[in-house]
Scaffold this motif. Structure first.
Motif, PDB file in Angstrom:
ATOM      1  N   UNK A 103      42.704  32.583  21.614  1.00  7.84           N
ATOM      2  CA  UNK A 103      41.879  31.400  21.866  1.00  7.84           C
ATOM      3  C   UNK A 103      41.391  30.745  20.574  1.00  7.84           C
ATOM      4  N   UNK A 104      41.594  31.402  19.467  1.00  6.74           N
ATOM      5  CA  UNK A 104      41.160  30.878  18.178  1.00  6.74           C
ATOM      6  C   UNK A 104      42.105  29.761  17.722  1.00  6.74           C
ATOM      7  N   UNK A 105      41.513  28.630  17.324  1.00  5.68           N
ATOM      8  CA  UNK A 105      42.334  27.461  16.983  1.00  5.68           C
ATOM      9  C   UNK A 105      43.287  27.735  15.822  1.00  5.68           C
ATOM     10  N   UNK A 106      42.792  28.365  14.767  1.00  8.47           N
ATOM     11  CA  UNK A 106      43.641  28.614  13.589  1.00  8.47           C
ATOM     12  C   UNK A 106      44.820  29.512  13.953  1.00  8.47           C
ATOM     13  N   UNK A 107      44.578  30.531  14.768  1.00  7.89           N
ATOM     14  CA  UNK A 107      45.677  31.420  15.183  1.00  7.89           C
ATOM     15  C   UNK A 107      46.674  30.696  16.085  1.00  7.89           C
ATOM     16  N   UNK A 108      46.157  29.867  16.982  1.00 11.87           N
ATOM     17  CA  UNK A 108      47.060  29.090  17.844  1.00 11.87           C
ATOM     18  C   UNK A 108      47.919  28.135  17.021  1.00 11.87           C
ATOM     19  N   UNK A 109      47.333  27.579  15.973  1.00 12.39           N
ATOM     20  CA  UNK A 109      48.081  26.686  15.090  1.00 12.39           C
ATOM     21  C   UNK A 109      49.224  27.436  14.406  1.00 12.39           C
ATOM     22  N   UNK A 110      48.951  28.653  13.959  1.00  7.96           N
ATOM     23  CA  UNK A 110      49.988  29.481  13.321  1.00  7.96           C
ATOM     24  C   UNK A 110      51.069  29.852  14.332  1.00  7.96           C
ATOM     25  N   UNK A 111      50.654  30.256  15.528  1.00 14.80           N
ATOM     26  CA  UNK A 111      51.625  30.631  16.569  1.00 14.80           C
ATOM     27  C   UNK A 111      52.483  29.431  16.950  1.00 14.80           C
ATOM     28  N   UNK A 112      51.859  28.262  17.066  1.00 15.62           N
ATOM     29  CA  UNK A 112      52.614  27.051  17.404  1.00 15.62           C
ATOM     30  C   UNK A 112      53.639  26.731  16.327  1.00 15.62           C
ATOM     31  N   UNK A 113      53.253  26.877  15.078  1.00 11.98           N
ATOM     32  CA  UNK A 113      54.156  26.575  13.969  1.00 11.98           C
ATOM     33  C   UNK A 113      55.307  27.584  13.896  1.00 11.98           C
ATOM     34  N   UNK A 114      54.986  28.861  14.027  1.00 15.35           N
ATOM     35  CA  UNK A 114      55.989  29.912  13.844  1.00 15.35           C
ATOM     36  C   UNK A 114      56.734  30.253  15.118  1.00 15.35           C
ATOM     37  N   UNK A 115      56.255  29.794  16.264  1.00 14.32           N
ATOM     38  CA  UNK A 115      56.838  30.186  17.545  1.00 14.32           C
ATOM     39  C   UNK A 115      57.834  29.197  18.098  1.00 14.32           C
ATOM     40  N   UNK A 116      58.082  29.342  19.392  1.00 12.85           N
ATOM     41  CA  UNK A 116      59.119  28.538  20.051  1.00 12.85           C
ATOM     42  C   UNK A 116      58.560  27.528  21.048  1.00 12.85           C
ATOM     43  N   UNK A 117      57.236  27.396  21.118  1.00 15.98           N
ATOM     44  CA  UNK A 117      56.646  26.423  22.044  1.00 15.98           C
ATOM     45  C   UNK A 117      57.178  25.041  21.699  1.00 15.98           C
ATOM     46  N   UNK A 118      57.601  24.330  22.736  1.00 14.91           N
ATOM     47  CA  UNK A 118      58.238  23.041  22.541  1.00 14.91           C
ATOM     48  C   UNK A 118      57.479  21.977  23.335  1.00 14.91           C
ATOM     49  N   UNK A 119      56.668  21.146  22.683  1.00 17.30           N
ATOM     50  CA  UNK A 119      55.887  20.158  23.422  1.00 17.30           C
ATOM     51  C   UNK A 119      56.641  18.873  23.742  1.00 17.30           C
ATOM     52  N   UNK A 120      57.924  18.824  23.473  1.00 16.81           N
ATOM     53  CA  UNK A 120      58.687  17.602  23.742  1.00 16.81           C
ATOM     54  C   UNK A 120      59.548  17.787  24.980  1.00 16.81           C
ATOM     55  N   UNK A 121      60.073  16.699  25.466  1.00 16.01           N
ATOM     56  CA  UNK A 121      60.865  16.749  26.686  1.00 16.01           C
ATOM     57  C   UNK A 121      62.264  17.318  26.455  1.00 16.01           C
ATOM     58  N   UNK A 122      62.777  17.217  25.239  1.00 23.60           N
ATOM     59  CA  UNK A 122      64.118  17.708  24.960  1.00 23.60           C
ATOM     60  C   UNK A 122      64.106  19.083  24.342  1.00 23.60           C
ATOM     61  N   UNK A 123      65.254  19.735  24.366  1.00 20.65           N
ATOM     62  CA  UNK A 123      65.359  21.065  23.779  1.00 20.65           C
ATOM     63  C   UNK A 123      65.621  20.924  22.281  1.00 20.65           C
ATOM     64  N   UNK A 124      64.593  21.183  21.500  1.00 16.66           N
ATOM     65  CA  UNK A 124      64.717  21.059  20.041  1.00 16.66           C
ATOM     66  C   UNK A 124      64.397  22.395  19.385  1.00 16.66           C
ATOM     67  N   UNK A 125      64.800  23.461  20.034  1.00 16.06           N
ATOM     68  CA  UNK A 125      64.424  24.778  19.553  1.00 16.06           C
ATOM     69  C   UNK A 125      65.516  25.390  18.683  1.00 16.06           C
ATOM     70  N   UNK A 126      65.191  26.519  18.108  1.00 13.69           N
ATOM     71  CA  UNK A 126      66.104  27.251  17.235  1.00 13.69           C
ATOM     72  C   UNK A 126      67.338  27.735  17.997  1.00 13.69           C
ATOM     73  N   UNK A 127      67.250  27.845  19.308  1.00 14.55           N
ATOM     74  CA  UNK A 127      68.363  28.344  20.110  1.00 14.55           C
ATOM     75  C   UNK A 127      69.576  27.408  20.088  1.00 14.55           C
ATOM     76  N   UNK A 128      69.316  26.115  20.108  1.00 12.75           N
ATOM     77  CA  UNK A 128      70.387  25.133  20.333  1.00 12.75           C
ATOM     78  C   UNK A 128      71.511  25.197  19.301  1.00 12.75           C
ATOM     79  N   UNK A 129      71.238  25.160  17.988  1.00 11.06           N
ATOM     80  CA  UNK A 129      72.374  25.195  17.057  1.00 11.06           C
ATOM     81  C   UNK A 129      73.153  26.507  17.111  1.00 11.06           C
ATOM     82  N   UNK A 130      72.454  27.602  17.382  1.00 10.69           N
ATOM     83  CA  UNK A 130      73.146  28.893  17.494  1.00 10.69           C
ATOM     84  C   UNK A 130      74.046  28.892  18.726  1.00 10.69           C
ATOM     85  N   UNK A 131      73.520  28.391  19.836  1.00  8.07           N
ATOM     86  CA  UNK A 131      74.328  28.328  21.056  1.00  8.07           C
ATOM     87  C   UNK A 131      75.502  27.370  20.891  1.00  8.07           C
ATOM     88  N   UNK A 132      75.290  26.260  20.220  1.00  4.64           N
ATOM     89  CA  UNK A 132      76.397  25.326  19.976  1.00  4.64           C
ATOM     90  C   UNK A 132      77.522  26.021  19.218  1.00  4.64           C
TER      91      UNK A 132
END
Length: 196
Positions: A103-132
């Motif tokens: 629930x801590x903002x600074x930790x959530x910011x780090x998790x958002x930056x380093x993680x896979x959460x995708x706030x956009x409508x398209x798939x822009x994650x690390x998975x796509x180029x590997x799968x391609x």
């Protein structure tokens, strides 16, 4: 005996083509991304963050995804695609769990930056180029365009279903769960999707 054992180990896998696995993985992941894209700002606002803070987390997650995608481009030729996809799936699990419990903002910011959460409508994650890269090895040149069209369609349909699933917390509140708890359960579901 050794050769028959080796044949037994290989045969059960023949019925499932690698492209089928990659399509299924894309569908599951985009389903998760679909509901997370809708619920992320709702969740962060429910935690008491300002719209500016929510926007910063969304920006950090997109920036992190872009950097992870660039890293995948550099690492892809040096590592097995399966290992990279498993590492990305592990990151997805960790991201979902972290968003559910932190629930801590600074930790959530780090998790958002380093993680896979995708706030956009398209798939822009690390998975796509590997799968391609993995998909191009599995089909002939003549079938590649058709295969990528199907891959994109599967992702778009799964994302749409995921966006519909974003209404699940409202349904859960009718059976007595609090809205915040219900949204946290959706982030747990996101982690389960990564596990699958």
């Amino acid at each position: 005996m050794g050769s028959s054992d080796a044949q037994t180990d290989v045969q059960p896998r023949k019925w499932l083509h690698p492209t089928t696995c990659l399509f299924a993985a894309r569908a599951l992941r985009d389903f998760g991304d679909g509901f997370v894209a809708v619920l992320l700002p709702v969740y962060l606002l429910a935690l008491g963050f300002s719209p500016l803070e929510v926007g910063i987390i969304a920006t950090a997650s997109l920036l992190g995804s872009a950097l992870l995608t660039i890293a995948a481009g550099f690492l892809g030729p040096r590592f097995d695609h399966r290992q990279l996809l498993l590492a990305a799936a592990s990151l997805m699990i960790a991201t979902g769990v972290a968003f559910a419990v932190v629930h801590d903002y600074a930790l959530l910011l780090i998790v958002a930056f380093a993680g896979t959460i995708n706030p956009s409508a398209g798939s822009v994650s690390v998975f796509v180029p590997i799968e391609h890269a993995a998909l191009t090895r599995e089909v002939s040149d003549a079938n590649r365009t058709r295969m990528f069209a199907r891959y994109s369609l599967v992702g778009a349909l799964a994302s749409a279903v995921g966006a519909l699933a974003a209404a699940a917390p409202d349904v859960m509140t009718t059976v007595g769960l609090g809205q915040l708890t219900a949204i946290k359960l959706m982030f747990v579901l996101y982690a389960v999707v990564g596990l699958l």
